[in-house]
Design an enzyme around this catalytic site. Structure first.
Site, short mmCIF file in Angstrom:
data_model
loop_
_atom_site.label_atom_id
_atom_site.label_comp_id
_atom_site.label_asym_id
_atom_site.label_seq_id
_atom_site.Cartn_x
_atom_site.Cartn_y
_atom_site.Cartn_z
CB THR A 54 -1.16 0.23 1.14
OG1 THR A 54 -1.78 -1.22 1.04
CG2 THR A 54 -2.08 1.09 1.19
CE1 TYR A 142 0.00 -9.22 3.73
CE2 TYR A 142 1.56 -7.83 2.77
CZ TYR A 142 0.23 -8.20 3.09
OH TYR A 142 -0.76 -7.60 2.32
CE LYS A 170 -1.34 -6.59 5.72
NZ LYS A 170 -0.45 -5.67 5.01
CB VAL A 210 -1.87 -4.73 9.08
CG1 VAL A 210 -1.36 -3.99 8.26
CG2 VAL A 210 -1.06 -5.28 10.44
#
Length: 307
Positions: A54, A142, A170, A210
């Site tokens: 992002t 992640y 995550k 998150v």
């Protein structure tokens, strides 16, 4: 000095994966980054993830990544956990980024599954542990097979959780069954990496989020979390359902694109995108406006206003 953390919540509970603001000519907007970070922490985030997808990490330079970490730390580092994305599909490069983030003062690291080269599970294990061995910082792995092409299997997550500095995951796998087993069998703190599944993942043991939509609805995410923690399942469900149009609208296309479009309409720092990402079309902007309004976010306002 890093904010207080616990083994159960090593990076806080509500984190936004922050966009990287750019100036009109496409350069890093340091002032904008500091203003956006301050706004997000004031809204209720107790952590920010920088230089993730992002944050347009594929198209920002290593030097820009370090500069952004330092700037945001200066702005809010005493009030929020600053987690630096350092994952690439090259273990050596990831280690370089991890050491640079540590030198810049980051409080933790986010390391995504290596993408495109599709390593086997042993390769994933060695990749993540090599990064964790390279600094003294806590690490959040992640797991996002939709982007990386390879899931982190439950057995691998359990092994990774035995490393003293690999403390969290995550989860953007979209598999509540596998999440349930991994949470039950490891000591990893679990963070939802898929906004649509924030509440369902809390129900199987996640400790926080998150988030991408946290750019717009952090107070609502925190209210959802607190309702769940207090045992008010009905209230948490009601908030989740109110936010469904936001979750849907923000991911009709790539989340960076919609987030920067929304921030621009709200008068908040975001700026342009770097190719290959492109701005929303007029039709897509109308649809985003409709979606967010249905979830209580009015884009025509220049204030951070939600219903």
């Amino acid at each position: 000095m890093a904010p207080t953390s616990t083994p159960q919540t090593p990076f806080g509970r509500v984190l936004t994966a922050m966009v990287t603001p750019l100036t009109a000519d496409g350069a890093l907007d340091i002032d904008g980054a500091q203003r956006l970070a301050t706004h997000l922490v004031d809204a209720g985030n107790d952590g920010l993830v920088l230089n993730g997808t992002t944050g347009e990490s594929p198209t920002t330079s290593d030097a820009e990544k370090t500069e952004l970490i330092r700037a945001v730390l200066d702005a809010v580092g005493d009030r929020a956990h600053i987690v630096a994305g350092v994952g690439t599909n090259d273990t050596r490069h990831s280690i370089e980024l991890a050491r640079a983030a540590e030198a810049a003062g980051a409080h933790g690291l986010l390391t995504v599954t290596p993408y495109y080269n599709k390593p086997p599970q042993e390769g994933l294990y060695r990749h993540f542990t090599a990064i964790a061995d390279s600094t003294g910082l806590p690490v959040m792995v992640y797991d996002i097979p939709g982007r990386s092409g390879v899931p982190i299997n439950t057995e691998t997550l359990v092994r990774l959780g035995e490393h003293p500095r690999i403390v969290a995951n995550k989860d953007a796998k979209g598999d509540l069954g596998r999440a349930s087993w991994a949470i039950a069998r490891s000591d990893l703190a679990w963070y939802s990496g898929d906004d649509m599944l924030n509440l369902p993942l809390l129900s199987v043991g996640a400790v926080g989020f998150v988030s991408v939509v946290g750019h717009l609805v952090t107070p609502e995410l925190r209210a959802l979390l607190e309702a769940h923690l207090s045992g008010d399942v009905q209230k948490a469900t009601e908030i989740h359902q109110r936010l469904l149009p936001v979750f849907t609208g923000m991911f009709r296309t790539q989340g960076v694109i919609t987030t920067k479009a929304a921030l621009d309409r709200l008068g908040l720092p975001g700026g342009p995108l770097r190719l290959p990402l492109v701005e929303l079309s007029a039709e897509e902007t109308v649809q985003l406006t409709i979606d967010l309004a249905a979830g209580g976010v009015q884009l025509q306002s220049t204030d951070f206003t939600t219903a």
